[in-house]
Design a protein around this motif. Structure first.
Motif, PDB file in Angstrom:
ATOM      1  N   PHE A 205      -3.989   0.436   5.884  1.00  0.00           N
ATOM      2  CA  PHE A 205      -4.920  -0.657   6.198  1.00  0.00           C
ATOM      3  C   PHE A 205      -6.262  -0.260   5.581  1.00  0.00           C
ATOM      4  O   PHE A 205      -7.045   0.456   6.218  1.00  0.00           O
ATOM      5  N   PRO A 206      -6.569  -0.694   4.358  1.00  0.00           N
ATOM      6  CA  PRO A 206      -7.783  -0.216   3.688  1.00  0.00           C
ATOM      7  C   PRO A 206      -9.050  -0.385   4.523  1.00  0.00           C
ATOM      8  O   PRO A 206      -9.935   0.475   4.489  1.00  0.00           O
ATOM      9  N   ASP A 207      -9.152  -1.487   5.302  1.00  0.00           N
ATOM     10  CA  ASP A 207     -10.365  -1.721   6.093  1.00  0.00           C
ATOM     11  C   ASP A 207     -10.473  -0.748   7.269  1.00  0.00           C
ATOM     12  O   ASP A 207     -11.562  -0.298   7.620  1.00  0.00           O
ATOM     13  N   LEU A 208      -9.341  -0.384   7.872  1.00  0.00           N
ATOM     14  CA  LEU A 208      -9.361   0.586   8.969  1.00  0.00           C
ATOM     15  C   LEU A 208      -9.568   1.994   8.411  1.00  0.00           C
ATOM     16  O   LEU A 208     -10.290   2.815   8.979  1.00  0.00           O
ATOM     17  N   CYS A 209      -8.944   2.228   7.283  1.00  0.00           N
ATOM     18  CA  CYS A 209      -8.987   3.550   6.659  1.00  0.00           C
ATOM     19  C   CYS A 209     -10.427   3.948   6.314  1.00  0.00           C
ATOM     20  O   CYS A 209     -10.809   5.113   6.424  1.00  0.00           O
TER      21      CYS A 209
ATOM     22  N   GLU B 194       0.843  -1.205   0.000  1.00  0.00           N
ATOM     23  CA  GLU B 194       0.000   0.000   0.000  1.00  0.00           C
ATOM     24  C   GLU B 194       0.877   1.253   0.000  1.00  0.00           C
ATOM     25  O   GLU B 194       0.576   2.224  -0.683  1.00  0.00           O
ATOM     26  N   ILE B 195       1.965   1.226   0.768  1.00  0.00           N
ATOM     27  CA  ILE B 195       2.880   2.379   0.814  1.00  0.00           C
ATOM     28  C   ILE B 195       3.432   2.641  -0.589  1.00  0.00           C
ATOM     29  O   ILE B 195       3.490   3.768  -1.054  1.00  0.00           O
ATOM     30  N   GLU B 196       3.814   1.586  -1.264  1.00  0.00           N
ATOM     31  CA  GLU B 196       4.448   1.703  -2.589  1.00  0.00           C
ATOM     32  C   GLU B 196       3.443   1.725  -3.737  1.00  0.00           C
ATOM     33  O   GLU B 196       3.828   1.793  -4.897  1.00  0.00           O
TER      34      GLU B 196
END
Ligand SMILES: Nc1nc2c(ncn2[C@@H]2O[C@H](COP(=O)(O)OP(=O)(O)OP(=O)(O)O)[C@@H](O)[C@H]2O)c(=O)[nH]1
Ligand SMILES: [Zn+2]
Length: 354
Positions: free
Chosen positions: A295-299, A161-163
């Motif tokens: 963290f797509p789900d937390l985001c 995700e960072i990259e």
């Protein structure tokens, strides 16, 4: 090497012509290590070609240039602009190499990376790039021997995700059976944007799908030792026959058969970097407050937190913690987040930073 990964620049004499038949002038100006030296490169060092790093051991590198490979070192031992990393080069890096008339080959520059997959090297306190210029990261796991470790995959996913690199999670050794708990956790990876695939290098199931996935693609295989990275690679590229390890009976885990990352050319186009098994995967340095973004789900929940600077570990009115309570966020994903947060805080304190 296939896939046009190497092109000759500033070709001038017969030696270089004999070594690399493909001729294309490329602009090296934005290459790390070249700034300021371009005049030198173009006037005096005429026999410079562009090649791909296959692997490096103790500052000696194997590079691929068209269908040939060469052993070489970095000219002057240091590549300008790469000092803050664990190693100046990684498999997949594009380098400018200089051929002198005696046939010696030296690396003089590194091309800017489109993408990189890196971990934090805790011993050396630097980022360590495992592969560069990738299209996709493939994380291989197993249901057993070694046991499934989803929080390890979470860390790989955060790094992707960072990259902004796509991640494919492959559960190898599916022949050993896949429990409901594992299926459930794999579904979370799917729901958060990863492709998930189950296969078996042993009985060949779904290997054709893996083959399709890596065709004409630049990828890296990462995972714990013993999950079968090399076995999947051997199954995908018949005739490769790289050495496969034993699972130690005592510890029920791999024995670290692959010792360094190696770029392997795919005859169907693209390449795959096989990497050594990773024991602990630490995430590269990021702002602590940015972790939720990866963290797509937390985001998806964080905008409903009462506090704008909520770290989701103790604050009142935290929408992330509420979602965990309701079961909308998998409790193990949240645990993963907290552990990463902890290790990042510990690292910051250790460095004496605020
Ligand atoms: N049951 C089963 N065993 C497998 C499968 N794939 C690999 N293995 C076994 O798992 C062990 C480790 O395989 P490797 O391919 O060396 O694993 P690796 O991940 O490359 O290991 P490192 O190089 O140590 O990181 C070997 O004994 C393989 O025979 C599979 O699909 N099913
Ligand atoms: Zn919160």
């Amino acid at each position: 090497m296939g896939g046009g990964c190497a092109n000759l620049v500033f070709l001038e004499d017969d030696l270089a012509r004999a070594l690399c038949p493909v001729v294309r002038i490329v602009d090296l100006r934005n290459w790390v290590g070249v700034q300021g030296d371009l005049d030198l490169l173009s006037k005096d060092n005429l026999n410079t070609a562009r090649a791909t790093v296959l692997y490096g051991i103790n500052n000696r590198y194997k590079i691929g240039l068209d269908n040939q490979t060469f052993e070489c070192v970095i000219k002057g031992k240091v590549l300008k602009g790469t000092g803050k990393s664990y190693a100046p080069l990684a498999p997949g890096d594009q380098v400018g190499v200089h051929f002198d008339s005696s046939g010696a080959v030296q690396i003089v520059s590194r091309g800017e990376r489109n993408t990189e997959f890196s971990r934090w090297n805790n011993k050396r306190k630097r980022p360590q790039t495992m592969a560069a210029n990738l299209d996709v990261v493939v994380c291989i796991a197993s249901p057993e021997s070694p046991p499934f470790r989803p929080r390890f995959i979470d860390r790989i996913q955060v790094t992707c995700e960072i990259e902004k690199l796509p991640l494919v999670v492959i559960l190898n050794k599916a022949d050993l059976g896949v429990s409901r708990t594992i299926e459930e956790r794999l579904r979370v990876f799917q729901q958060t944007g990863c492709q998930v695939l189950k296969c078996s290098a042993r009985n060949g199931s779904n290997i054709n799908k893996v083959r399709r996935l890596v065709r004409k693609t630049r990828s890296v295989f990462v995972g714990q030792s013993g999950v079968g990275k090399t076995s999947v690679l051997n199954a995908v590229l018949p005739g490769l026959n790289r050495k496969v390890g034993e699972i130690s009976n005592k510890y029920n885990r791999g024995t670290h058969t692959t010792r360094h990352g190696v770029l392997i050319d795919n005859p169907e186009g693209g390449w795959i970097v096989d990497t050594p098994g990773i024991r602990e995967f630490e995430i590269v340095e990021i702002e602590l407050s940015d972790l939720t973004f990866f963290f797509p789900d937390l985001c998806a929940m964080k905008d409903d937190c009462l506090l704008t600077k909520c770290t989701h570990d103790h604050e009142p009115g935290c929408a992330v913690m509420d979602a965990v309570q309701r079961g909308d966020i998998h409790v193990d994903r949240y645990e993963s987040y907290l552990r990463i947060l902890d290790s990042m805080r510990a690292r910051t304190e250790h460095n004496g930073q605020p």
